[in-house]
Design an enzyme around this catalytic site. Structure first.
Site, PDB file in Angstrom:
ATOM      1  N   LYS A   1      23.036  23.228 -35.025  1.00 29.96           N
ATOM      2  CA  LYS A   1      22.838  24.460 -35.777  1.00 29.96           C
ATOM      3  C   LYS A   1      23.983  25.440 -35.588  1.00 29.96           C
ATOM      4  O   LYS A   1      24.393  26.122 -36.508  1.00 29.96           O
ATOM      5  CB  LYS A   1      21.526  25.095 -35.319  1.00 29.96           C
ATOM      6  CG  LYS A   1      21.152  26.361 -36.041  1.00 29.96           C
ATOM      7  CD  LYS A   1      20.462  26.033 -37.331  1.00 29.96           C
ATOM      8  CE  LYS A   1      20.181  27.253 -38.165  1.00 29.96           C
ATOM      9  NZ  LYS A   1      20.176  26.927 -39.588  1.00 29.96           N
TER      10      LYS A   1
ATOM     11  N   TRP B   1      24.947  18.337 -27.252  1.00 31.57           N
ATOM     12  CA  TRP B   1      25.634  17.829 -28.450  1.00 31.57           C
ATOM     13  C   TRP B   1      26.989  17.375 -27.926  1.00 31.57           C
ATOM     14  O   TRP B   1      27.825  18.183 -27.560  1.00 31.57           O
ATOM     15  CB  TRP B   1      25.783  18.947 -29.476  1.00 31.57           C
ATOM     16  CG  TRP B   1      26.326  18.495 -30.803  1.00 31.57           C
ATOM     17  CD1 TRP B   1      25.605  18.042 -31.863  1.00 31.57           C
ATOM     18  CD2 TRP B   1      27.696  18.496 -31.213  1.00 31.57           C
ATOM     19  NE1 TRP B   1      26.452  17.745 -32.913  1.00 31.57           N
ATOM     20  CE2 TRP B   1      27.738  18.018 -32.538  1.00 31.57           C
ATOM     21  CE3 TRP B   1      28.906  18.842 -30.598  1.00 31.57           C
ATOM     22  CZ2 TRP B   1      28.921  17.878 -33.250  1.00 31.57           C
ATOM     23  CZ3 TRP B   1      30.079  18.698 -31.309  1.00 31.57           C
ATOM     24  CH2 TRP B   1      30.086  18.223 -32.627  1.00 31.57           C
TER      25      TRP B   1
ATOM     26  N   LYS C   1      23.050  20.355 -49.004  1.00 29.27           N
ATOM     27  CA  LYS C   1      21.688  20.226 -48.462  1.00 29.27           C
ATOM     28  C   LYS C   1      21.257  18.770 -48.516  1.00 29.27           C
ATOM     29  O   LYS C   1      20.725  18.228 -47.564  1.00 29.27           O
ATOM     30  CB  LYS C   1      20.674  21.052 -49.261  1.00 29.27           C
ATOM     31  CG  LYS C   1      20.604  22.535 -49.053  1.00 29.27           C
ATOM     32  CD  LYS C   1      20.174  23.024 -47.710  1.00 29.27           C
ATOM     33  CE  LYS C   1      21.321  23.083 -46.760  1.00 29.27           C
ATOM     34  NZ  LYS C   1      21.995  24.335 -46.560  1.00 29.27           N
TER      35      LYS C   1
ATOM     36  N   ASN D   1      27.702  24.912 -22.017  1.00 29.95           N
ATOM     37  CA  ASN D   1      27.929  24.828 -23.460  1.00 29.95           C
ATOM     38  C   ASN D   1      29.358  25.285 -23.689  1.00 29.95           C
ATOM     39  O   ASN D   1      29.712  26.397 -23.311  1.00 29.95           O
ATOM     40  CB  ASN D   1      26.926  25.746 -24.184  1.00 29.95           C
ATOM     41  CG  ASN D   1      27.281  25.963 -25.646  1.00 29.95           C
ATOM     42  OD1 ASN D   1      27.962  25.148 -26.253  1.00 29.95           O
ATOM     43  ND2 ASN D   1      26.835  27.067 -26.199  1.00 29.95           N
ATOM     44  N   GLY D   2      30.180  24.433 -24.299  1.00 29.38           N
ATOM     45  CA  GLY D   2      31.578  24.811 -24.532  1.00 29.38           C
ATOM     46  C   GLY D   2      32.484  23.640 -24.232  1.00 29.38           C
ATOM     47  O   GLY D   2      32.036  22.496 -24.140  1.00 29.38           O
TER      48      GLY D   2
ATOM     49  N   GLU E   1      23.255  16.464 -45.992  1.00 27.67           N
ATOM     50  CA  GLU E   1      23.065  16.650 -44.555  1.00 27.67           C
ATOM     51  C   GLU E   1      21.692  16.220 -44.070  1.00 27.67           C
ATOM     52  O   GLU E   1      21.557  15.786 -42.939  1.00 27.67           O
ATOM     53  CB  GLU E   1      23.407  18.069 -44.104  1.00 27.67           C
ATOM     54  CG  GLU E   1      22.499  19.140 -44.591  1.00 27.67           C
ATOM     55  CD  GLU E   1      22.970  20.526 -44.155  1.00 27.67           C
ATOM     56  OE1 GLU E   1      23.631  20.650 -43.130  1.00 27.67           O
ATOM     57  OE2 GLU E   1      22.651  21.487 -44.881  1.00 27.67           O
TER      58      GLU E   1
ATOM     59  N   HIS F   1      37.890  15.578 -65.150  1.00 30.97           N
ATOM     60  CA  HIS F   1      39.173  15.325 -64.481  1.00 30.97           C
ATOM     61  C   HIS F   1      39.033  14.347 -63.317  1.00 30.97           C
ATOM     62  O   HIS F   1      39.902  14.286 -62.454  1.00 30.97           O
ATOM     63  CB  HIS F   1      39.775  16.648 -63.999  1.00 30.97           C
ATOM     64  CG  HIS F   1      40.042  17.587 -65.127  1.00 30.97           C
ATOM     65  ND1 HIS F   1      41.076  17.396 -66.018  1.00 30.97           N
ATOM     66  CD2 HIS F   1      39.391  18.696 -65.537  1.00 30.97           C
ATOM     67  CE1 HIS F   1      41.057  18.354 -66.928  1.00 30.97           C
ATOM     68  NE2 HIS F   1      40.036  19.159 -66.660  1.00 30.97           N
TER      69      HIS F   1
ATOM     70  N   GLU G   1      26.153  23.915 -52.764  1.00 27.58           N
ATOM     71  CA  GLU G   1      25.137  24.099 -51.731  1.00 27.58           C
ATOM     72  C   GLU G   1      24.024  23.053 -51.875  1.00 27.58           C
ATOM     73  O   GLU G   1      23.550  22.485 -50.894  1.00 27.58           O
ATOM     74  CB  GLU G   1      24.591  25.533 -51.810  1.00 27.58           C
ATOM     75  CG  GLU G   1      23.426  25.858 -50.902  1.00 27.58           C
ATOM     76  CD  GLU G   1      23.705  25.675 -49.411  1.00 27.58           C
ATOM     77  OE1 GLU G   1      24.855  25.428 -49.022  1.00 27.58           O
ATOM     78  OE2 GLU G   1      22.742  25.743 -48.635  1.00 27.58           O
TER      79      GLU G   1
ATOM     80  N   CYS H   1      25.032  22.696 -28.030  1.00 28.97           N
ATOM     81  CA  CYS H   1      24.371  22.566 -26.742  1.00 28.97           C
ATOM     82  C   CYS H   1      23.547  23.827 -26.496  1.00 28.97           C
ATOM     83  O   CYS H   1      23.961  24.927 -26.842  1.00 28.97           O
ATOM     84  CB  CYS H   1      25.317  22.392 -25.566  1.00 28.97           C
ATOM     85  SG  CYS H   1      26.348  20.947 -25.657  1.00 28.97           S
TER      86      CYS H   1
ATOM     87  N   ARG I   1      20.367  23.101 -31.390  1.00 25.21           N
ATOM     88  CA  ARG I   1      21.772  23.267 -31.000  1.00 25.21           C
ATOM     89  C   ARG I   1      22.411  21.951 -30.559  1.00 25.21           C
ATOM     90  O   ARG I   1      23.605  21.893 -30.290  1.00 25.21           O
ATOM     91  CB  ARG I   1      21.875  24.277 -29.858  1.00 25.21           C
ATOM     92  CG  ARG I   1      21.372  25.644 -30.224  1.00 25.21           C
ATOM     93  CD  ARG I   1      21.486  26.558 -29.043  1.00 25.21           C
ATOM     94  NE  ARG I   1      22.865  26.834 -28.730  1.00 25.21           N
ATOM     95  CZ  ARG I   1      23.575  27.819 -29.240  1.00 25.21           C
ATOM     96  NH1 ARG I   1      23.026  28.631 -30.103  1.00 25.21           N
ATOM     97  NH2 ARG I   1      24.818  28.000 -28.892  1.00 25.21           N
TER      98      ARG I   1
HETATM   99  C1  F6R Z   1      24.385  23.726 -43.589  1.00 25.77           C
HETATM  100  C2  F6R Z   1      24.657  24.519 -42.423  1.00 25.77           C
HETATM  101  C3  F6R Z   1      26.059  24.668 -41.974  1.00 25.77           C
HETATM  102  C4  F6R Z   1      26.307  26.118 -41.557  1.00 25.77           C
HETATM  103  C5  F6R Z   1      27.696  26.265 -40.941  1.00 25.77           C
HETATM  104  C6  F6R Z   1      28.020  27.709 -40.597  1.00 25.77           C
HETATM  105  O1  F6R Z   1      23.026  23.701 -43.884  1.00 25.77           O
HETATM  106  O2  F6R Z   1      23.759  25.037 -41.824  1.00 25.77           O
HETATM  107  O3  F6R Z   1      26.956  24.258 -42.939  1.00 25.77           O
HETATM  108  O4  F6R Z   1      26.164  26.939 -42.676  1.00 25.77           O
HETATM  109  O5  F6R Z   1      27.778  25.492 -39.783  1.00 25.77           O
HETATM  110  O6  F6R Z   1      27.090  28.229 -39.706  1.00 25.77           O
HETATM  111  P1  F6R Z   1      26.942  29.789 -39.486  1.00 25.77           P
HETATM  112  O7  F6R Z   1      26.420  30.378 -40.741  1.00 25.77           O
HETATM  113  O8  F6R Z   1      25.986  29.929 -38.345  1.00 25.77           O
HETATM  114  O9  F6R Z   1      28.317  30.304 -39.154  1.00 25.77           O
END
Ligand code: F6R
Length: 612
Positions: free
Chosen positions: A607, A74, A489, A98-99, A492, A508, A485, A2, A27
């Protein structure tokens, strides 16, 4: 999660808040709303969906006024519907939040028993009711906010207005990020969840700490402790990020822009951290001495998601270069397993946002057990940065795309710098060995430029395979986290199911998935695992899997067996994870573009994950 934005001052706050919300849409983006006073009358506009839906509504509503507060949501409690969208209002008290209010069920029961009716399913609405009740009981607005918040358990960043006091805007924080800022004009104040929302308007910010609230009025801003109302002296920070950094700058998506920013971002991470002789690392800024590094007997890395993947690479570097036993924990797991930590443990929290609730809680857990805390963060003044004994900022600039890209590569650079500095302190590498890695790091931006030239090739591959329903990513050693990773990517942003696996582990289990429909991304750098990975690649081919191989430019053997080959100009064994990351980001990006998904704001994600 949020985003909240607020403005109090002489200009029309609605466009200011909407502009800020746009910068914070990463957010949360399932609904949005804004409130202001038009000729002293409260006016609210809310809408389900992305911010553009609210913008459309605003065009018809003709809203203008100050103060104004807005929110992009969110959902946690209550579905994304218009009644659940913020701001919430009760008896003239307007709240954006937010929270999570953890005790909302008991508070709601208490208020309902006293005759209160609720118009949403949210936990937030409770807060406007609690404040209104305190005002009706005779307290002034700030005192009512303080009294109400003393009843709330959980996390909050709040923007609050009150119809009877239209010249006051209150911000309050506990556990969720919130900055207050001074505008250019006298009597102009802003509040926001994150700095990018304010860059166009203000550079002088105050980071509110937990249990603090700011009362903004035309004659000044006062920050006070929520519990006792005592005034707090706050430092004003000057933000160095440029507003242009938070714009798309001609790119179709923030994610693509951020992928292409990586050479510059990595240069910025290195700036001032390499000695003039270009042979050593200098990390005086983090506040740990070489003596401290010698005393550390164990490192525990905590992070989530992409940052956790950076931690996995970091473990490899810390163990092989500085010879320190290192564990890497997913933060949400770490905090509940009573981990073994002592005063000689260095806990490294990695977080782009610096606000991830699980990482923050893990950090606090480690701190409570006596560990020294070093964080690797991108956002200046974030909660994780401020609660650490030392911070290594990544200096990647604002990362707006929800899928993390440049934050990851710059986290890797920070981890390698750290490993080299520790190795120097602990004399586990010779000066020559360190100098050679430093030279590699300094050459890295150039190699990243080169790897970006592969974009058209990756676009072609993405076009060919974007209809696949699953993907497998394989690699070994240092590049195994890069396979994880790459898979993250892809899933998501394109919503294609993808798994990353250590190539040697494939037999395995995941080998059962392989058939002619499964694209298998295999990273085959020229390192000590080359032959073994090549064998694994052939095992895939023998089962008709379609191999998309990434290997050193000019490699013929890999090409012989693979459906697609991408040749990478390598950076050497230790630095290869960085150059192999970028093409996987591009593959995910173009796949998502061909699938037509929302690249910068993929469904269900946010984010900054400030809830558990
Ligand atoms: C993936 C992504 C998330 C963040 C995770 C941690 O692309 O962005 O997996 O890496 O939510 O976020 P931070 O680094 O802000 O703690």
């Amino acid at each position: 999660m949020c985003g909240i934005v607020g403005y109090l001052g002489p200009r029309d706050g609605v466009p200011v808040v909407m502009d800020g919300l746009q910068k914070l849409e990463y957010r949360g983006y399932d609904s949005a709303g804004i409130a202001t006073f038009v000729d002293g009358e409260l006016a609210i506009c809310r809408s389900v969906g992305k911010l553009r839906e609210l913008q459309k509504k605003l065009l018809q509503a003709d809203l203008a006024g100050s103060p104004a507060i807005g929110h992009t949501r969110w959902a946690t409690h209550g579905r994304p519907t218009e009644p659940n969208a913020h701001p919430h209002v009760y008896h003239g008290v307007v709240v954006v939040h937010n929270g999570i209010v953890e005790n909302y069920i008991s508070l709601r029961g208490e208020l309902e028993a006293a005759g209160h009716h609720f118009s949403s399913e949210t936990d937030t609405e409770i807060i406007s009711h609690l404040i209104a009740r305190e005002i009706e009981g005779g307290r002034d607005f700030p005192a009512a906010v303080r009294a109400a918040l003393s009843r709330v358990r959980g996390a909050f960043a709040l923007g609050i207005l009150y119809e009877q006091e239209p010249q006051t805007m209150i911000a309050a924080r506990k556990g969720s990020p919130l900055v207050a800022a001074y505008g250019e004009q006298q009597g102009e104040y802003y509040l926001a969840s994150d700095i990018p929302a304010l860059l166009a308007y203000s550079r002088e910010v105050i980071f509110l700490d937990d249990d603090e609230m700011a009362v903004c009025r035309p004659d000044g801003m006062v920050v006070m402790n929520i519990a006792d109302g005592r005034e707090c002296r706050k430092e004003i920070h000057r933000v160095t990020w440029d507003p242009i950094m938070a714009e798309k700058g001609g790119y179709k998506h923030f994610m693509l822009k951020e992928i292409f920013e990586q050479p510059q971002a990595v240069s910025n991470t290195l700036l001032g951290r390499v000695a003039e002789n270009r042979r050593q690392v200098e990390l005086h800024e983090v506040g740990f001495s070489h003596d401290d590094w010698r005393r550390v007997n164990r490192v525990v890395i905590l992070a989530c998601g992409t940052s956790w993947h950076a931690g996995l690479v970091g473990k490899f570097w810390l163990e092989s270069l500085a010879r320190i036993p290192t564990e890497v924990d997913i933060a949400s797991e770490f905090r509940y397993r009573d981990p073994l930590i002592d005063e000689q443990t260095l806990l490294i929290a990695i977080s782009q946002s610096g606000e991830t609730a699980d990482t923050l809680a893990g950090l606090q857990e480690g701190k409570g057990k006596g560990a020294k805390i070093l964080s690797i963060c991108n956002v200046m003044g974030s909660s994780i940065a401020r609660q650490s004994d030392g911070v290594l900022y990544t200096h990647a600039g604002p990362e707006i795309g929800v899928a993390s890209t440049k934050a990851f590569t710059t986290q890797l650079v920070c981890l390698l710098l750290l490993a080299l500095d520790m190795a120097a302190a602990r004399q586990t590498m010779t000066e020559e060995e360190i100098a050679s890695q430093v030279a590699g790091l300094l050459h890295l931006p150039l190699l990243l430029e080169k790897v970006l030239e592969l974009a058209p090739r990756l676009e072609k591959i993405a076009r060919r395979y974007h209809r696949a329903s699953d993907y497998l990513y394989l690699a070994r050693g240092l590049n195994y986290p890069i396979a994880l990773e790459g898979a993250l990517k892809l899933k998501e942003i394109s919503y294609i199911h993808a798994e990353g696996y250590p190539a040697g582990e494939m037999k395995h289990g995941p080998i059962a998935l392989i058939d002619e429909h499964l694209p298998v991304v295999v990273l085959v750098p020229h390192d000590r695992h080359y032959e073994k990975v090549l064998n694994n690649l052939q095992e895939v081919v023998a089962r008709d899997g379609r191999v998309i191989a990434f290997t050193a430019a000019g490699d013929r053997k890999v090409a012989e067996f693979s459906a697609e080959v991408v040749g990478i100009e390598e950076a050497g064994e230790l630095l290869n994870p960085l150059v192999y990351t970028v093409p996987l980001q591009l593959l995910a990006y173009y796949t998502a573009v061909f699938k037509g998904t929302d690249v910068d704001q993929p469904r269900n994600l946010a984010k900054s994950v400030t809830v558990e």
